[in-house]
Design a protein around this motif. Structure first.
Motif, PDB file in Angstrom:
ATOM      1  N   ALA A 367       0.892  -0.910   0.118  1.00  0.00           N
ATOM      2  CA  ALA A 367       0.003  -0.013   0.024  1.00  0.00           C
ATOM      3  C   ALA A 367       0.897   1.283  -0.101  1.00  0.00           C
ATOM      4  CB  ALA A 367      -0.959   0.105   1.316  1.00  0.00           C
ATOM      5  N   ALA A 368       0.786   2.126  -0.932  1.00  0.00           N
ATOM      6  CA  ALA A 368       1.520   3.262  -1.023  1.00  0.00           C
ATOM      7  C   ALA A 368       0.639   4.211  -1.955  1.00  0.00           C
ATOM      8  CB  ALA A 368       2.956   2.863  -1.901  1.00  0.00           C
ATOM      9  N   PRO A 369       0.665   5.544  -1.155  1.00  0.00           N
ATOM     10  CA  PRO A 369      -0.031   6.407  -1.941  1.00  0.00           C
ATOM     11  C   PRO A 369       0.731   6.938  -3.209  1.00  0.00           C
ATOM     12  CG  PRO A 369       1.386   7.407   0.067  1.00  0.00           C
ATOM     13  CD  PRO A 369       1.394   5.934  -0.140  1.00  0.00           C
ATOM     14  N   GLY A 370      -0.041   7.298  -4.300  1.00  0.00           N
ATOM     15  CA  GLY A 370       0.771   7.626  -5.518  1.00  0.00           C
ATOM     16  C   GLY A 370       0.999   9.142  -5.249  1.00  0.00           C
ATOM     17  N   ARG A 371       2.160   9.650  -5.701  1.00  0.00           N
ATOM     18  CA  ARG A 371       2.570  10.867  -5.646  1.00  0.00           C
ATOM     19  C   ARG A 371       3.105  11.302  -7.137  1.00  0.00           C
ATOM     20  NH1 ARG A 371       3.866  12.235  -0.196  1.00  0.00           N
ATOM     21  NH2 ARG A 371       2.444  10.800   1.116  1.00  0.00           N
ATOM     22  N   ARG A 372       2.640  12.470  -7.138  1.00  0.00           N
ATOM     23  CA  ARG A 372       3.053  13.074  -8.797  1.00  0.00           C
ATOM     24  C   ARG A 372       4.014  14.042  -8.733  1.00  0.00           C
ATOM     25  NH1 ARG A 372      -0.467  11.579 -12.777  1.00  0.00           N
ATOM     26  NH2 ARG A 372      -2.169  10.057 -12.428  1.00  0.00           N
ATOM     27  N   TRP A 373       4.942  14.148  -9.606  1.00  0.00           N
ATOM     28  CA  TRP A 373       5.883  15.146 -10.042  1.00  0.00           C
ATOM     29  C   TRP A 373       5.655  15.577 -11.420  1.00  0.00           C
ATOM     30  CZ3 TRP A 373       6.719  11.404  -6.439  1.00  0.00           C
ATOM     31  CH2 TRP A 373       7.350  11.974  -5.150  1.00  0.00           C
ATOM     32  N   TYR A 374       5.942  16.963 -11.393  1.00  0.00           N
ATOM     33  CA  TYR A 374       5.594  17.571 -12.941  1.00  0.00           C
ATOM     34  C   TYR A 374       6.666  18.128 -13.565  1.00  0.00           C
ATOM     35  CZ  TYR A 374       0.867  16.940 -10.513  1.00  0.00           C
ATOM     36  OH  TYR A 374      -0.196  16.436 -10.043  1.00  0.00           O
ATOM     37  N   PRO A 375       6.808  17.715 -14.926  1.00  0.00           N
ATOM     38  CA  PRO A 375       8.105  18.236 -15.436  1.00  0.00           C
ATOM     39  C   PRO A 375       7.646  19.560 -15.979  1.00  0.00           C
ATOM     40  CG  PRO A 375       6.799  16.700 -17.007  1.00  0.00           C
ATOM     41  CD  PRO A 375       6.033  16.541 -15.466  1.00  0.00           C
ATOM     42  N   ALA A 376       8.633  20.633 -16.253  1.00  0.00           N
ATOM     43  CA  ALA A 376       8.467  21.826 -16.443  1.00  0.00           C
ATOM     44  C   ALA A 376       9.468  22.413 -17.669  1.00  0.00           C
ATOM     45  CB  ALA A 376       8.679  23.077 -15.513  1.00  0.00           C
ATOM     46  N   ALA A 377       9.339  23.379 -18.407  1.00  0.00           N
ATOM     47  CA  ALA A 377       9.960  23.628 -19.685  1.00  0.00           C
ATOM     48  C   ALA A 377      11.338  24.144 -19.085  1.00  0.00           C
ATOM     49  CB  ALA A 377       9.334  24.876 -20.346  1.00  0.00           C
ATOM     50  N   ASP A 378      11.830  24.486 -17.948  1.00  0.00           N
ATOM     51  CA  ASP A 378      13.052  24.897 -17.642  1.00  0.00           C
ATOM     52  C   ASP A 378      13.859  23.390 -17.251  1.00  0.00           C
ATOM     53  OD1 ASP A 378      11.864  24.056 -15.063  1.00  0.00           O
ATOM     54  OD2 ASP A 378      12.240  26.006 -14.111  1.00  0.00           O
ATOM     55  N   GLY A 379      13.358  22.267 -17.357  1.00  0.00           N
ATOM     56  CA  GLY A 379      13.994  21.155 -17.026  1.00  0.00           C
ATOM     57  C   GLY A 379      13.843  20.367 -15.541  1.00  0.00           C
ATOM     58  N   THR A 434      14.420  17.182 -13.696  1.00  0.00           N
ATOM     59  CA  THR A 434      15.215  16.678 -12.617  1.00  0.00           C
ATOM     60  C   THR A 434      14.665  17.547 -11.268  1.00  0.00           C
ATOM     61  OG1 THR A 434      17.025  16.375 -13.935  1.00  0.00           O
ATOM     62  CG2 THR A 434      17.581  16.355 -11.482  1.00  0.00           C
ATOM     63  N   THR A 435      14.535  16.961 -10.205  1.00  0.00           N
ATOM     64  CA  THR A 435      13.982  17.674  -8.984  1.00  0.00           C
ATOM     65  C   THR A 435      15.238  18.353  -8.301  1.00  0.00           C
ATOM     66  OG1 THR A 435      14.645  15.651  -7.492  1.00  0.00           O
ATOM     67  CG2 THR A 435      12.251  15.902  -8.573  1.00  0.00           C
ATOM     68  N   ALA A 436      15.058  19.241  -7.183  1.00  0.00           N
ATOM     69  CA  ALA A 436      16.007  19.617  -6.308  1.00  0.00           C
ATOM     70  C   ALA A 436      16.547  18.363  -5.517  1.00  0.00           C
ATOM     71  CB  ALA A 436      15.496  20.895  -5.617  1.00  0.00           C
ATOM     72  N   PRO A 437      17.712  18.621  -4.826  1.00  0.00           N
ATOM     73  CA  PRO A 437      18.128  17.509  -3.973  1.00  0.00           C
ATOM     74  C   PRO A 437      17.136  16.944  -2.959  1.00  0.00           C
ATOM     75  CG  PRO A 437      20.141  19.120  -4.402  1.00  0.00           C
ATOM     76  CD  PRO A 437      18.706  19.662  -4.932  1.00  0.00           C
ATOM     77  N   LEU A 438      16.711  16.061  -2.617  1.00  0.00           N
ATOM     78  CA  LEU A 438      15.852  15.504  -1.408  1.00  0.00           C
ATOM     79  C   LEU A 438      16.437  15.714  -0.266  1.00  0.00           C
ATOM     80  CD1 LEU A 438      15.086  12.177  -3.129  1.00  0.00           C
ATOM     81  CD2 LEU A 438      13.644  14.314  -3.272  1.00  0.00           C
TER      82      LEU A 438
END
Length: 570
Positions: A367-379, A434-438
């Motif tokens: 069981a794991a909640p679905g999390r979303r990350w969104y790509p943007a034009a600046d990468g 790419t995300t920022a550092p976690l």
């Protein structure tokens, strides 16, 4: 060659070569019995063809044992020598099982013609009918085996005989269409490698070595030559009917694929089944699909997934895989559950440390909640969706004359598995977000996917997507991926979802999540020619410009122990 009713007295000792190879295996349990064997028994196939079969049996005090041991059936198109005899038949017989190792129709000296997938159900059923006539058969039967040997198990389980009490499917296939035509593409590298093995391995070591060398030498030219339906022939040394069919018939509903999917065996299964795979195994998705079917059917089941490729599972992973196999067979064929794990699922979670961590879980996916990350034009890739619906935000130009190369992932050679993506991501035709550092570790366990709105100026293109882990030094390593072919004539934005397989992975604190998007991974997948021409006969290459539009989202199943710090903020 002996008839099915002729039994040598006494059974022969093992050949010296088999004994020598068995002694090279490390990490397996000590033997309980000496082993003898009866080679070359003739079992009648469904059409009367002779199926050559070797019988390995436990022996007490170096004499033939009475018929009080359960039987394990292994049906293979790859011959009955290495690795099946020393790695499967002998170690299982040493532990107290009759092992029946059989060459499929048209392979390994068996009569008839090998016709990929079409005879396995009938011939497996005929083999069980033969077993019932043997004085040593107790009526207690199990099956095991990897890869196509998984298909022979599922084919028998479509109408399981009452004697079948357990199955252990290691990195097994059940759907040959999905294997050859993933996401609507053609699995060029894996497909031709498999075809070489299916057509040559059963012929013996020297022919197999020669065929392997020929494929390695001629595959690069074949992968870049059109039309593909002719180009592959020099690499395999002959035209292969099932390769021609796979190239010519993309639709799984096409009559050419009738019977190629034995997955329905798991939908109403009652045979306890253990499934084993690796995170970089070419059969991972099929393993997890069958596990889900078994779960819905309420069938007793177990799952083991390690840090393995299709080959390393049978190499460095073999001691653990054999222990799992033996425990399951003992539990369900011998009534001894002492070796079973307390939890149904064990998976290796990569990342987080140099060696990763083994996790015991109640079920899969957890069981794991679905999390979303969104790509943007600046990468960037973030939890905030700031894109305007319908607006384009990224474009890449895919040129089939200079296709995006494949780097790592589920392959059938030594380039498989996690690989440095730096050179690939430096290409202009590979997009990265790419995300920022976690701030804290993030644990992902389950299926990964990305939803996109995409359009190609030519109307014809593939979209390949990959999840990567970027460490503190900027090194990007692949975790899981997938590909999908856009519907024909997609010149206007269309919604597509790229299923990127599944994973158990920990993104360490300070690491970054990266989504990689491109037009393919060649030669793992045949390049899209940029036209609507049939894959087997296409001769033109047309570059395509692919544009991504909002909304787009990367979906990750984040577990509870990864709740904190999962926003990807610095």
């Amino acid at each position: 060659m002996r008839t099915a009713t002729t039994r040598p007295q006494p059974p022969r000792p093992l050949p010296p070569s088999v004994r020598a190879l068995r002694r090279t295996l490390r990490g397996l349990p000590g033997k309980l019995y000496d082993v003898a064997y009866e080679p070359g028994l003739v079992v009648p196939a469904a059409d009367g063809s002779a199926l050559l079969t070797d019988h390995y049996l436990p022996a007490r005090d170096r004499k033939q044992a009475p018929g009080d041991f359960p039987t394990v059936l292994i049906r293979s198109p790859y011959g009955r020598g290495f690795p099946w005899a020393p790695m499967f038949a002998v170690p299982l017989a040493e532990q107290g099982f009759h092992v029946v190792l059989q060459s499929c129709r048209g392979t390994g000296g068996s009569g008839g013609t090998f016709d990929l997938w079409r005879n396995e159900t009938a011939d497996g059923t005929a083999t069980v009918a033969w077993l019932r006539e043997q004085p040593w058969f107790t009526g207690v039967l199990g099956t095991t085996g990897p890869s196509y040997l998984g298909f022979t198990q599922w084919a028998l389980a479509l109408d399981p005989p009452p004697e079948l009490r357990a199955m252990v499917v290691q990195e097994g296939l059940h759907d040959l269409h999905a294997y050859f035509r993933p996401g609507g593409t053609f699995a060029l590298q894996n497909g031709l490698t498999s075809a070489m093995g299916l057509t040559c391995q059963h012929q013996g070591t020297l022919p197999f070595v020669r065929a392997t060398a020929r494929l390695q030498r001629r595959f690069p030219a074949a992968a870049r030559t059109l039309p593909l339906g002719d180009a592959y022939v020099p690499a395999l040394g002959t035209r292969v009917p099932f390769v021609d069919e796979a190239l010519a018939h993309a639709d799984p509903a096409d009559p050419a694929w009738r019977g190629a999917d034995a997955g329905a065996a798991a939908e109403s299964a009652s045979v306890p089944t253990c499934l084993i795979s690796g995170w970089s195994d070419v059969a991972l998705d099929q393993t997890l699909q069958q596990y889900e079917r078994l779960r819905r059917a309420g069938c007793e089941r177990a799952l083991l997934i390690g840090p393995w490729t299709h080959h390393s599972l049978l190499q460095r992973g073999w001691p653990q895989v054999f222990a799992e196999t033996l425990a399951w067979l003992r539990a369900h064929l011998c009534g001894d559950p002492s070796g079973l794990r307390p939890e149904r699922v064990r998976v290796h979670e990569g990342g987080g440390s140099a060696t990763g961590t083994w996790r015991d879980l109640a079920d899969w996916p957890p069981a794991a909640p679905g999390r979303r990350w969104y790509p943007a034009a600046d990468g960037t890739l973030s939890r905030a969706d700031t894109g305007e619906a319908g607006a384009p935000f990224a474009t890449y130009r895919y040129d089939p004359a200079d296709p995006v190369p494949s780097t790592g992932g589920p392959l059938l050679d030594n380039t498989a598995g996690p690989r440095d993506q730096s050179a690939l991501e430096a290409r202009d035709d590979v997009l990265t977000f790419t995300t920022a550092p976690l701030r804290e570790p993030l644990h992902v366990r389950g299926p990964v996917s990305v939803s996109l709105r995409a359009a190609a100026d030519t109307g014809h293109a593939d979209v390949f997507a990959r999840l990567c882990d970027v460490d503190g030094q900027g090194r990007s390593v692949n975790i899981c991926d997938g590909i999908v072919r856009l519907p024909p004539d997609t010149t206007e934005p269309a919604d597509v979802t790229v299923a990127m397989s599944s994973t158990a992975h920990c993104f360490a604190s300070g690491h970054r999540i990266r989504l990689q998007v491109s037009g393919g991974a060649h030669p793992r997948f045949a390049r899209h020619t940029g036209t609507g021409d049939p894959l087997a006969t296409a001769t033109r290459l047309v570059p395509a410009e692919v544009t991504l539009h909002h909304p787009a989202a990367l979906a990750l199943p984040v577990t509870e122990d990864g709740e904190s710090g999962d926003d990807g903020k610095a």
